[in-house]
Design a protein around this motif. Sequence first.
Motif, short mmCIF file in Angstrom:
data_model
loop_
_atom_site.label_atom_id
_atom_site.label_comp_id
_atom_site.label_asym_id
_atom_site.label_seq_id
_atom_site.Cartn_x
_atom_site.Cartn_y
_atom_site.Cartn_z
N LEU A 6 0.83 -1.21 0.00
CA LEU A 6 0.00 0.00 0.00
C LEU A 6 0.86 1.26 0.00
O LEU A 6 0.51 2.26 -0.64
N LEU A 7 2.01 1.20 0.70
CA LEU A 7 2.92 2.34 0.73
C LEU A 7 3.90 2.34 -0.43
O LEU A 7 4.73 3.28 -0.55
N GLU A 8 3.84 1.31 -1.28
CA GLU A 8 4.73 1.18 -2.46
C GLU A 8 6.19 1.16 -2.02
O GLU A 8 7.05 1.85 -2.57
N LEU A 9 6.47 0.34 -0.97
CA LEU A 9 7.81 0.21 -0.42
C LEU A 9 8.18 -1.27 -0.32
O LEU A 9 7.32 -2.15 -0.36
N THR A 10 9.48 -1.51 -0.16
CA THR A 10 9.96 -2.87 0.08
C THR A 10 9.88 -3.15 1.58
O THR A 10 9.93 -2.22 2.40
N PRO A 11 9.82 -4.40 2.00
CA PRO A 11 9.70 -4.71 3.42
C PRO A 11 10.85 -4.22 4.28
O PRO A 11 10.71 -4.08 5.49
N GLY A 12 12.00 -3.92 3.72
CA GLY A 12 13.14 -3.47 4.52
C GLY A 12 13.28 -1.96 4.59
O GLY A 12 14.33 -1.47 5.00
N ALA A 13 12.26 -1.20 4.19
CA ALA A 13 12.36 0.27 4.18
C ALA A 13 12.51 0.80 5.60
O ALA A 13 11.95 0.25 6.55
N ASP A 14 13.29 1.88 5.74
CA ASP A 14 13.48 2.48 7.04
C ASP A 14 12.35 3.47 7.35
O ASP A 14 11.46 3.72 6.53
N GLU A 15 12.43 4.05 8.55
CA GLU A 15 11.35 4.93 9.01
C GLU A 15 11.26 6.20 8.18
O GLU A 15 10.17 6.70 7.92
N ARG A 16 12.40 6.73 7.76
CA ARG A 16 12.38 7.94 6.96
C ARG A 16 11.69 7.70 5.63
O ARG A 16 10.88 8.53 5.17
N SER A 17 11.97 6.58 4.99
CA SER A 17 11.32 6.26 3.72
C SER A 17 9.82 6.07 3.91
O SER A 17 9.01 6.45 3.06
#
Length: 465
Positions: A6-17
């Motif tokens: 839903l956020l269009e991110l990979t599972p390892g994304a950090d908090e800033r991303s």
Amino acid sequence: MSHWQLLELTPGADERSIKRAYARLLKVHRPDEDPAAFQRLREAYEASLADARWRAQDDEEEVALAVVEDQPAIETATQVAPMAREEHAALTPAAWEEIPLAASPPEPSLAVMQQWLAQGKEAEVLDALRQWLASDWLLRFERRQEFEQHVLQWLESAPQWSLAFFERACQVMGWSEAQDDLPCEYRRWEGLIQRCERQALQERVSADLAGYDDDKRLGQVAALLFKPLTDRRRREIADGFSGHDWQRFSELAESIEHQNRDLPKRLGLQPLDNWRDWLPASSFKGLYGFLWFALALLVGYSLLDHPQRVDGLAAALAVLIFIPGAMYLGNTVYRFWSMVAVSAVSLDIRLSQLLVPPRWYRRGAGLLLLRQIVPAIVPAIYAAVWSRSVPGLRWLSPLLVYLGTLYFTHVALSGGKPSIWNRAARATKGQMARLPWRGLWQGALICLAGLAMGFYLYVHSRLKG
């Protein structure tokens, strides 16, 4: 679909991303345009943020453990420390400074919006709320929370707003009690809900009264309570009420009396002060019990005083049993008579105003001449027939039966006012609940059986003599 997708991110994304992705998607899924999509985005953001913080905490624990186990790695850990401090800084609200935001709050200002609400410009306030929610100024959570508190204070302090405005404002702000998404504690929110209920009642009463002005068949419940009607017109409305209408009338009157006492003042109306008198009779058991007892007593006394009228005890008991049948027949005849009296309500009201005492008339809600006072003569005539040969009861018994019939009819027509018997029962209810009822009933049955046997022997001896 997972929260990462839903956020269009990979599972390892950090908090800033995660925060950058949320700020970017928040412009697409606005709370005022698509509350459901905004709610899903918010849940995905919170879930991803919790996952990233858990991973960051786990990494810090691993680094600390490595420092303890391997002293030569202190230099490496020292190099990592600045990076850890940078990641820790991302957890604070200062990280939002890196996101491009508006330099100043949008227009109109909060003070202008509050003034519009006080002036009743509800459409302008709703448009301004949408502009604020669509701006980048509220992307920060602290600003969003502060803005919600401002709107909440406006709703609490505004002298008046419509129920439709409150519902629409909740939709725009994304407030929902069903989804447990409220801007304040429930006790404070309950105050707004109660105000909505009062506002809904005021709007409903105003609509009913306006409908009655246009068509006399509409809004009669509110008209009976608030309109300055004549006794005849109020009596006509009450005669046409159904059980459901009386229930609505009673609920409205009790709500005005106990919960919304300021409603008549806001509408510029004066409610009916004797509205309980207009409630229909709850029961005529007291009247029926009095008539049965009085007539049975007269018949029994007349038979005992003149035993030659009957042939044996069976005839006396037959007469006593016949009284309830005669009362049932009289009640049937009275129903037909009441239909005739209702059709002549105008004449009945005029005669009652002239001849019936105001304490019993009660502005048309109590005893009426044609409807109740004239029919009360029938049991008095019956009493006169059975006591005509008894010197002591020839004139007294019809008068007592007539007055007793009127009194118990008056008590039954008092509606919500408890009679003296009900008040006495309430006063002794607590004490009576403690009595050993089983033993009292058994004793009462034994006493009644003894009285019945004694009455049988007494009547039998008198008839034989």
